[in-house]
Design an enzyme around this catalytic site. Structure first.
Site, PDB file in Angstrom:
ATOM      1  N   LYS A  76      44.941  29.124  44.217  1.00 57.03           N
ATOM      2  CA  LYS A  76      43.765  28.346  43.815  1.00 57.03           C
ATOM      3  C   LYS A  76      42.432  28.893  44.326  1.00 57.03           C
ATOM      4  O   LYS A  76      41.435  28.170  44.388  1.00 57.03           O
ATOM      5  CB  LYS A  76      43.893  26.860  44.210  1.00 57.03           C
ATOM      6  CG  LYS A  76      45.200  26.218  43.830  1.00 57.03           C
ATOM      7  CD  LYS A  76      45.674  26.537  42.440  1.00 57.03           C
ATOM      8  CE  LYS A  76      44.800  25.973  41.342  1.00 57.03           C
ATOM      9  NZ  LYS A  76      45.253  26.491  40.004  1.00 57.03           N
ATOM     10  N   THR A  78      42.268  33.317  41.403  1.00 57.08           N
ATOM     11  CA  THR A  78      43.159  34.404  40.975  1.00 57.08           C
ATOM     12  C   THR A  78      42.990  34.734  39.487  1.00 57.08           C
ATOM     13  O   THR A  78      42.865  35.898  39.108  1.00 57.08           O
ATOM     14  CB  THR A  78      44.639  33.984  41.181  1.00 57.08           C
ATOM     15  OG1 THR A  78      44.738  33.077  42.259  1.00 57.08           O
ATOM     16  CG2 THR A  78      45.534  35.183  41.362  1.00 57.08           C
ATOM     17  N   HIS A  80      50.597  35.993  45.589  1.00 60.88           N
ATOM     18  CA  HIS A  80      50.055  35.053  46.585  1.00 60.88           C
ATOM     19  C   HIS A  80      50.669  35.327  47.958  1.00 60.88           C
ATOM     20  O   HIS A  80      50.514  34.518  48.879  1.00 60.88           O
ATOM     21  CB  HIS A  80      50.365  33.606  46.192  1.00 60.88           C
ATOM     22  CG  HIS A  80      49.610  33.113  44.994  1.00 60.88           C
ATOM     23  ND1 HIS A  80      48.283  33.371  44.779  1.00 60.88           N
ATOM     24  CD2 HIS A  80      49.999  32.333  43.943  1.00 60.88           C
ATOM     25  CE1 HIS A  80      47.891  32.791  43.654  1.00 60.88           C
ATOM     26  NE2 HIS A  80      48.911  32.162  43.127  1.00 60.88           N
ATOM     27  N   ARG A  87      38.712  31.579  49.099  1.00 56.81           N
ATOM     28  CA  ARG A  87      37.863  30.431  48.739  1.00 56.81           C
ATOM     29  C   ARG A  87      37.806  29.495  49.933  1.00 56.81           C
ATOM     30  O   ARG A  87      38.798  29.365  50.667  1.00 56.81           O
ATOM     31  CB  ARG A  87      38.508  29.717  47.543  1.00 56.81           C
ATOM     32  CG  ARG A  87      37.712  28.573  46.983  1.00 56.81           C
ATOM     33  CD  ARG A  87      38.416  27.962  45.780  1.00 56.81           C
ATOM     34  NE  ARG A  87      37.527  27.084  45.052  1.00 56.81           N
ATOM     35  CZ  ARG A  87      37.878  26.390  43.970  1.00 56.81           C
ATOM     36  NH1 ARG A  87      39.107  26.499  43.490  1.00 56.81           N
ATOM     37  NH2 ARG A  87      37.010  25.607  43.363  1.00 56.81           N
ATOM     38  N   SER A  94      41.568  21.835  45.071  1.00 62.08           N
ATOM     39  CA  SER A  94      42.081  22.475  43.856  1.00 62.08           C
ATOM     40  C   SER A  94      43.615  22.550  43.881  1.00 62.08           C
ATOM     41  O   SER A  94      44.285  22.291  42.874  1.00 62.08           O
ATOM     42  CB  SER A  94      41.471  23.878  43.732  1.00 62.08           C
ATOM     43  OG  SER A  94      41.883  24.495  42.537  1.00 62.08           O
ATOM     44  N   VAL A 141      33.872  35.706  30.999  1.00 62.41           N
ATOM     45  CA  VAL A 141      34.635  35.059  32.073  1.00 62.41           C
ATOM     46  C   VAL A 141      33.940  33.813  32.635  1.00 62.41           C
ATOM     47  O   VAL A 141      34.357  33.287  33.665  1.00 62.41           O
ATOM     48  CB  VAL A 141      34.962  36.051  33.226  1.00 62.41           C
ATOM     49  CG1 VAL A 141      35.699  37.263  32.694  1.00 62.41           C
ATOM     50  CG2 VAL A 141      33.697  36.469  33.993  1.00 62.41           C
ATOM     51  N   GLN A 142      32.897  33.363  31.949  1.00 63.06           N
ATOM     52  CA  GLN A 142      32.265  32.119  32.407  1.00 63.06           C
ATOM     53  C   GLN A 142      33.239  30.955  32.243  1.00 63.06           C
ATOM     54  O   GLN A 142      34.051  30.943  31.308  1.00 63.06           O
ATOM     55  CB  GLN A 142      30.984  31.854  31.614  1.00 63.06           C
ATOM     56  CG  GLN A 142      29.819  32.655  32.169  1.00 63.06           C
ATOM     57  CD  GLN A 142      28.570  32.518  31.344  1.00 63.06           C
ATOM     58  OE1 GLN A 142      28.497  31.689  30.447  1.00 63.06           O
ATOM     59  NE2 GLN A 142      27.588  33.351  31.643  1.00 63.06           N
ATOM     60  N   ASP A 183      33.194  27.914  31.121  1.00 63.48           N
ATOM     61  CA  ASP A 183      33.339  27.204  29.844  1.00 63.48           C
ATOM     62  C   ASP A 183      34.075  28.048  28.810  1.00 63.48           C
ATOM     63  O   ASP A 183      34.833  27.517  27.991  1.00 63.48           O
ATOM     64  CB  ASP A 183      31.956  26.803  29.300  1.00 63.48           C
ATOM     65  CG  ASP A 183      31.330  25.725  30.171  1.00 63.48           C
ATOM     66  OD1 ASP A 183      32.070  25.083  30.935  1.00 63.48           O
ATOM     67  OD2 ASP A 183      30.099  25.543  30.091  1.00 63.48           O
ATOM     68  N   GLY A 229      35.845  24.164  38.542  1.00 60.81           N
ATOM     69  CA  GLY A 229      35.222  25.469  38.734  1.00 60.81           C
ATOM     70  C   GLY A 229      33.914  25.401  39.510  1.00 60.81           C
ATOM     71  O   GLY A 229      32.933  26.057  39.146  1.00 60.81           O
TER      72      GLY A 229
END
Ligand code: A3P
Length: 316
Positions: free
Chosen positions: A67, A70, A130, A152, A160, A250-251, A253, A280
């Site tokens: 999370k 990735t 992972h 993160r 997340s 890669v935004q 939305d 996000g």
């Protein structure tokens, strides 16, 4: 019984599932202690094959605690390498086939991660893991492969992960948020302690030049800058237009509505409970942590992270 296919039908000639079965027949796993790290059998049952996996010098490993972003970085890399040469990948192949998950092994449902990686026709191969640093198959070190690690901040990562465990039927039952947060602090999560994971890879990076350590918060702050740095690390020099195309693609939305990267084709995940592309954001933890939870978390965090130079931002 709902039939499940982890791969859309149009892909079956590329990499078919091993067998079609029902997600309902898969019980939620329980955590096991695996060489001192909490894991589930879905990531340990293929252990010999994982550990003896044969890397190639140009393999690129995307390593993260679950999370941490990735899929975001996998998609960026996939577009950088193959966006122009094989654009049909983007419309016909889900990201989990383009970038296999090395240690995943659900034999009744799909090819193992090692089989999928072995079968990848691309060069380079993009491979997701992972695994904590001490578990990475030794061949990746021997071949001196490039590794992109994404981290993160703990609070958003925990939130997340909680929502992911609610919607993913092959994750342990998450229980309520309060007990989940306590388990996160105790390192009783699949792939173990967040604290050990992020610091373990960070320490390794200090002596290993082929690790590029990225932060989710930096990607949110300035995706273009992070793509530039990634290209520098990978020795890629796409045109300005190409980089801009990747950045736009890669935004959040765009990824959220793209069935090839939003995991909506994967039936072990129930996006009605919580979508994979959930929020996000940096700072969503503020909508989950109570004042008391936050104080307790901060106090515990200071102790656990006192010996590392690694710093995170919980807001930007
Ligand atoms: P949230 O649950 O906080 O929304 P992973 O791919 O490691 O499983 O990480 C998933 C997390 O990354 C989710 O976080 C998801 O929304 C977020 N994410 C994926 N793509 C993103 C993007 N393009 N921009 C911002 N966040 C993204």
């Amino acid at each position: 019984m709902t039939p499940v296919c982890l791969f859309p039908r149009q892909n079956k000639n590329k990499l078919p599932p091993k067998q079609i079965c029902s997600v309902d027949s898969l019980p939620r796993p329980t955590l096991i202690d695996f060489h001192g790290v909490s894991m589930t059998h879905y990531f340990t049952s293929n252990w010999e094959k994982i550990q003896s996996f044969q890397a190639r010098p140009d393999d690129i490993v995307i390593a993260t605690y679950p999370k941490a972003g990735t899929t975001w970085v996998s998609f960026i890399l996939d577009l950088l390498y193959f966006g122009q040469t094989t654009p049909e990948r983007q419309t016909s192949m889900p990201i989990h086939i383009r970038v296999p998950f090395l240690e995943l092994d659900i034999p009744s449902l799909l090819l193992s991660g090692t089989e999928m990686a072995d079968n990848l026709p691309t060069s380079p191969r993009l491979i997701k893991t992972h695994l904590p640093v001490q578990f990475l198959p030794k061949s990746f070190w021997e071949q001196n492969c490039r590794i992109v690690y994404v981290a993160r901040n703990a609070k958003d990562n925990a939130v997340s992960f909680f929502h992911f465990d609610r919607m993913n039927k092959v994750e342990p039952e998450p229980g309520d948020w309060n007990s989940y947060l306590q388990r996160f602090m105790d390192g009783k999560m699949v792939f173990g302690s967040w604290y050990d994971h992020v610091t373990g890879w960070w320490e390794k990076k200090q002596t290993h030049s082929k690790i590029h350590y990225m932060f989710y918060e930096d990607l949110i702050e300035d995706t273009g800058r992070e793509i530039d740095q990634l290209c520098h690390f990978l020795g890629l020099s796409p045109s300005v237009e190409e980089k801009e195309r990747v950045r736009g693609g890669v935004q959040f939305d765009n990824m959220k509505k793209d069935n090839m990267v939003n995991y909506s084709t994967v039936e072990i995940m129930d996006s009605k409970i919580s979508p994979f592309m959930r929020k996000g954001k940096v700072g969503d933890w503020k909508n989950h942590f109570t004042v008391a939870q936050n104080e307790q978390f901060d106090e515990d965090y200071k102790k656990k992270m006192k010996n590392t130079t690694l710093q995170f931002r919980t807001e930007i």
